[in-house]
Design a protein around this motif. Structure first.
Motif, PDB file in Angstrom:
ATOM      1  N   GLU A  84      15.502 -17.055 -13.617  1.00 52.51           N
ATOM      2  CA  GLU A  84      15.732 -18.541 -14.061  1.00 52.51           C
ATOM      3  C   GLU A  84      14.726 -19.461 -13.956  1.00 52.51           C
ATOM      4  O   GLU A  84      14.546 -20.298 -13.537  1.00 52.51           O
ATOM      5  N   THR A  85      13.641 -17.982 -12.814  1.00 54.38           N
ATOM      6  CA  THR A  85      11.891 -18.640 -12.381  1.00 54.38           C
ATOM      7  C   THR A  85      10.619 -18.342 -13.691  1.00 54.38           C
ATOM      8  O   THR A  85      10.273 -19.378 -13.413  1.00 54.38           O
ATOM      9  N   GLY A  86      10.840 -17.177 -13.911  1.00 53.54           N
ATOM     10  CA  GLY A  86      10.243 -17.115 -15.101  1.00 53.54           C
ATOM     11  C   GLY A  86       9.220 -16.421 -13.404  1.00 53.54           C
ATOM     12  O   GLY A  86       7.714 -15.987 -14.278  1.00 53.54           O
ATOM     13  N   ALA A  87       9.077 -16.323 -12.453  1.00 54.12           N
ATOM     14  CA  ALA A  87       8.376 -15.536 -11.795  1.00 54.12           C
ATOM     15  C   ALA A  87       7.908 -14.009 -11.912  1.00 54.12           C
ATOM     16  O   ALA A  87       8.799 -13.844 -12.534  1.00 54.12           O
ATOM     17  N   ARG A  88       6.784 -13.302 -11.692  1.00 53.82           N
ATOM     18  CA  ARG A  88       6.359 -12.326 -12.360  1.00 53.82           C
ATOM     19  C   ARG A  88       7.060 -11.522 -11.167  1.00 53.82           C
ATOM     20  O   ARG A  88       7.144 -11.752  -9.594  1.00 53.82           O
ATOM     21  N   LEU A  89       7.366 -10.110 -11.384  1.00 56.42           N
ATOM     22  CA  LEU A  89       7.587  -9.062 -10.230  1.00 56.42           C
ATOM     23  C   LEU A  89       6.985  -8.981  -8.856  1.00 56.42           C
ATOM     24  O   LEU A  89       7.982  -9.040  -7.746  1.00 56.42           O
ATOM     25  N   GLY A  90       5.888  -8.714  -9.293  1.00 57.82           N
ATOM     26  CA  GLY A  90       5.330  -8.797  -7.907  1.00 57.82           C
ATOM     27  C   GLY A  90       5.309 -10.225  -6.370  1.00 57.82           C
ATOM     28  O   GLY A  90       5.532  -9.634  -5.527  1.00 57.82           O
ATOM     29  N   TYR A 117       4.685 -23.599  -6.517  1.00 52.64           N
ATOM     30  CA  TYR A 117       6.244 -24.128  -6.349  1.00 52.64           C
ATOM     31  C   TYR A 117       6.406 -23.320  -7.292  1.00 52.64           C
ATOM     32  O   TYR A 117       6.490 -24.551  -8.462  1.00 52.64           O
ATOM     33  N   VAL A 118       7.973 -23.396  -7.184  1.00 57.70           N
ATOM     34  CA  VAL A 118       8.774 -22.793  -8.737  1.00 57.70           C
ATOM     35  C   VAL A 118      10.484 -24.232  -8.448  1.00 57.70           C
ATOM     36  O   VAL A 118      10.922 -23.933  -7.269  1.00 57.70           O
ATOM     37  N   THR A 119      10.666 -25.404  -8.510  1.00 61.63           N
ATOM     38  CA  THR A 119      11.460 -26.047  -8.945  1.00 61.63           C
ATOM     39  C   THR A 119      12.598 -24.958  -9.274  1.00 61.63           C
ATOM     40  O   THR A 119      12.955 -24.512 -10.357  1.00 61.63           O
ATOM     41  N   MET A 120      13.821 -25.088  -8.645  1.00 58.40           N
ATOM     42  CA  MET A 120      15.305 -23.808  -8.790  1.00 58.40           C
ATOM     43  C   MET A 120      16.305 -24.893  -9.328  1.00 58.40           C
ATOM     44  O   MET A 120      16.744 -26.170  -8.717  1.00 58.40           O
ATOM     45  N   GLY A 121      16.769 -24.395 -10.211  1.00 60.57           N
ATOM     46  CA  GLY A 121      18.462 -25.353 -10.601  1.00 60.57           C
ATOM     47  C   GLY A 121      19.180 -24.959  -9.646  1.00 60.57           C
ATOM     48  O   GLY A 121      19.453 -24.463  -8.837  1.00 60.57           O
ATOM     49  N   LYS A 122      20.552 -25.524  -9.953  1.00 60.21           N
ATOM     50  CA  LYS A 122      21.831 -25.462  -9.111  1.00 60.21           C
ATOM     51  C   LYS A 122      22.354 -25.020  -9.305  1.00 60.21           C
ATOM     52  O   LYS A 122      22.551 -24.243  -8.020  1.00 60.21           O
ATOM     53  N   ARG A 130      13.321 -25.457  -3.364  1.00 57.21           N
ATOM     54  CA  ARG A 130      12.166 -24.249  -4.398  1.00 57.21           C
ATOM     55  C   ARG A 130      11.901 -23.066  -3.598  1.00 57.21           C
ATOM     56  O   ARG A 130      11.972 -23.188  -2.733  1.00 57.21           O
ATOM     57  N   ILE A 131      11.205 -22.285  -4.460  1.00 56.12           N
ATOM     58  CA  ILE A 131      11.276 -21.214  -4.357  1.00 56.12           C
ATOM     59  C   ILE A 131       9.049 -21.084  -3.626  1.00 56.12           C
ATOM     60  O   ILE A 131       8.094 -21.117  -5.178  1.00 56.12           O
ATOM     61  N   TYR A 132       8.631 -21.043  -3.848  1.00 52.33           N
ATOM     62  CA  TYR A 132       6.734 -21.015  -3.327  1.00 52.33           C
ATOM     63  C   TYR A 132       6.396 -19.546  -3.175  1.00 52.33           C
ATOM     64  O   TYR A 132       6.986 -18.889  -2.816  1.00 52.33           O
ATOM     65  N   ILE A 133       5.653 -19.680  -4.303  1.00 57.16           N
ATOM     66  CA  ILE A 133       4.830 -18.680  -4.889  1.00 57.16           C
ATOM     67  C   ILE A 133       3.774 -18.788  -4.327  1.00 57.16           C
ATOM     68  O   ILE A 133       2.676 -19.236  -5.288  1.00 57.16           O
ATOM     69  N   VAL A 178       5.840 -25.693 -18.224  1.00 56.80           N
ATOM     70  CA  VAL A 178       6.299 -24.528 -18.794  1.00 56.80           C
ATOM     71  C   VAL A 178       5.244 -23.754 -18.045  1.00 56.80           C
ATOM     72  O   VAL A 178       5.835 -22.763 -17.078  1.00 56.80           O
ATOM     73  N   SER A 179       3.986 -23.909 -18.697  1.00 56.01           N
ATOM     74  CA  SER A 179       2.629 -23.142 -17.773  1.00 56.01           C
ATOM     75  C   SER A 179       2.359 -23.353 -16.262  1.00 56.01           C
ATOM     76  O   SER A 179       1.981 -22.603 -15.758  1.00 56.01           O
ATOM     77  N   GLU A 180       2.613 -24.820 -15.629  1.00 56.61           N
ATOM     78  CA  GLU A 180       3.280 -24.199 -14.005  1.00 56.61           C
ATOM     79  C   GLU A 180       3.796 -23.444 -13.456  1.00 56.61           C
ATOM     80  O   GLU A 180       3.563 -22.968 -12.379  1.00 56.61           O
ATOM     81  N   ARG A 181       4.963 -23.699 -14.176  1.00 56.67           N
ATOM     82  CA  ARG A 181       6.415 -23.056 -13.830  1.00 56.67           C
ATOM     83  C   ARG A 181       5.773 -21.317 -14.024  1.00 56.67           C
ATOM     84  O   ARG A 181       6.136 -20.753 -12.341  1.00 56.67           O
TER      85      ARG A 181
END
Length: 381
Positions: free
Chosen positions: A207-213, A257-262, A229-232, A345-348
């Protein structure tokens, strides 16, 4: 390297002597028959300058293994990410030192490096053990490490040339990114739910495209459910000697940060409620760091166990088995296919430059161009 000029009684002329190295490796270069002392000094200075371009100028006794240990301490440990350093240290300790470590740094030759690559690829006539054979991509990583380390050796005046630059590393096939459609991801989620420990991070990564670490390091303090929001700000890594280390990712005082969907917001709200219920039962000693994604004991989970669980879910869903990172690739690809701007997309994803995103997901670009042409045509209809 030292040089001096003196009068030679036998030839009745001036001469210079240049001493290279030290101890048992000391060499002498002598030139005689100069009529004037000034001529001898000028010739000596020119010779010294020439030798400094072709000879090791600091320590002729140090071995490649000793130098690489020095490089790890003085460069890699302080200038690379913890996981990167850990990988470098393993390459040096497990592979390079057993094969080339005893070779003197000043005597290392391109052909030795080339033969090392051949050995590691399993093409050497004596390479008959399966655990000695590495992939072309892995051997290329070794080449990059050696090249960087020897370039630093030049800067630090251990040597004057880098023999690794002329070695030919293997050309690995580029890893083919695996991406999954929406339907395929929904099938994956259904099967991944079998693991209550690992499903939350699998779902959140997609849902976020965040890395495992990055996700391993997320705490509930990093989650803003009201503003979605999820702050990375940090990443977790397996520290040397055991345990988990944390590295700060915040740059220039700015949080990413990555904005979360509903859908993800609702999922994490429910996930937090379950966590608080568990903590109420087990007490404050459970998950003292307030990790969002943790194992049954409330600690950082083992990435290897996560990967086993994920691969099992891939197979049960009837999908091609990919990596955890392919969830990130799927996130980016789906957004680009829906014409979300590459900059967003790059920012996410947390890429430093938009060019990285565009290059990495070039397989999506043709479809984006088709859409752009249609938009332009519509303007003139």
């Amino acid at each position: 390297m030292t040089g001096h000029v003196r009068w030679d009684k036998e030839t009745k002329s001036w001469m210079y002597t240049i001493e290279i190295g030290r101890g048992g490796n000391r060499k002498r270069r002598v030139k005689k028959n100069f009529k004037k002392q000034r001529e001898a000094k000028e010739a000596m200075n020119l010779a010294v300058a020439e030798l400094q371009q072709t000879e090791s100028v600091v320590d002729h006794d140090i071995t490649l293994g000793e130098y690489l240990d020095y490089w790890l301490r003085n460069y890699a440990k302080t200038n690379t990410a913890p996981n990167t350093y850990k990988g470098y240290e393993k390459i040096v300790r497990v592979h390079i030192k057993p094969s080339l470590g005893k070779t003197k740094l000043a005597e290392l030759k391109t052909k030795y490096v080339q033969e090392y690559y051949t050995e590691k690829l399993g093409l050497h006539e004596f390479a008959d053990e399966e655990d000695t054979v590495l992939s072309a991509q892995t051997v290329k990583h070794h080449h990059r490490l050696l090249t960087k380390a020897l370039n630093d050796a030049i800067d630090w005046e251990f040597i004057s040339k880098n023999v690794a630059t002329k070695a030919k590393p293997p050309k690995p096939e580029r890893y083919k990114i695996i991406t999954y459609s929406v339907d395929e991801l929904n099938k994956l989620f259904e099967k991944a739910k079998a693991s209550k420990v690992h499903y939350p991070i699998i779902f959140t990564a997609t849902e976020t495209g965040a890395r495992l670490g990055e996700l391993r390091a997320v705490t509930w303090n990093d989650i803003d459910l009201d503003n979605r929001r999820i702050y990375i700000t940090k990443t977790a890594y397996d520290a040397e000697g055991g345990g988990v280390g944390i590295k700060d990712l915040t740059k220039n005082g700015r949080d990413r940060y990555v904005t979360m969907g509903k859908r993800l917001t609702a999922f994490l709200k429910e996930h937090k409620e379950k966590y608080l219920e568990t903590k109420k039962i087990l007490g404050k000693s459970f998950n003292p760091l307030d990790l969002v994604f943790n194992n049954t004991k409330g600690n950082y989970f083992d990435p290897r166990e996560l990967l086993k669980s994920l691969k099992k879910a891939y197979r049960r869903a009837g999908l091609k088995v990919g990596r955890f990172h392919d969830l990130r690739h799927s996130h980016a690809t789906l957004l680009l296919q829906k014409n979300v701007h590459p900059k967003v997309v790059s920012e996410r994803l947390g890429h430093s430059k938009i060019g990285i995103t565009v290059d990495l997901y070039s397989h999506v670009v043709p479809s984006l161009q088709d859409g752009a042409v249609e938009v332009f045509d519509d303007m003139f209809d």
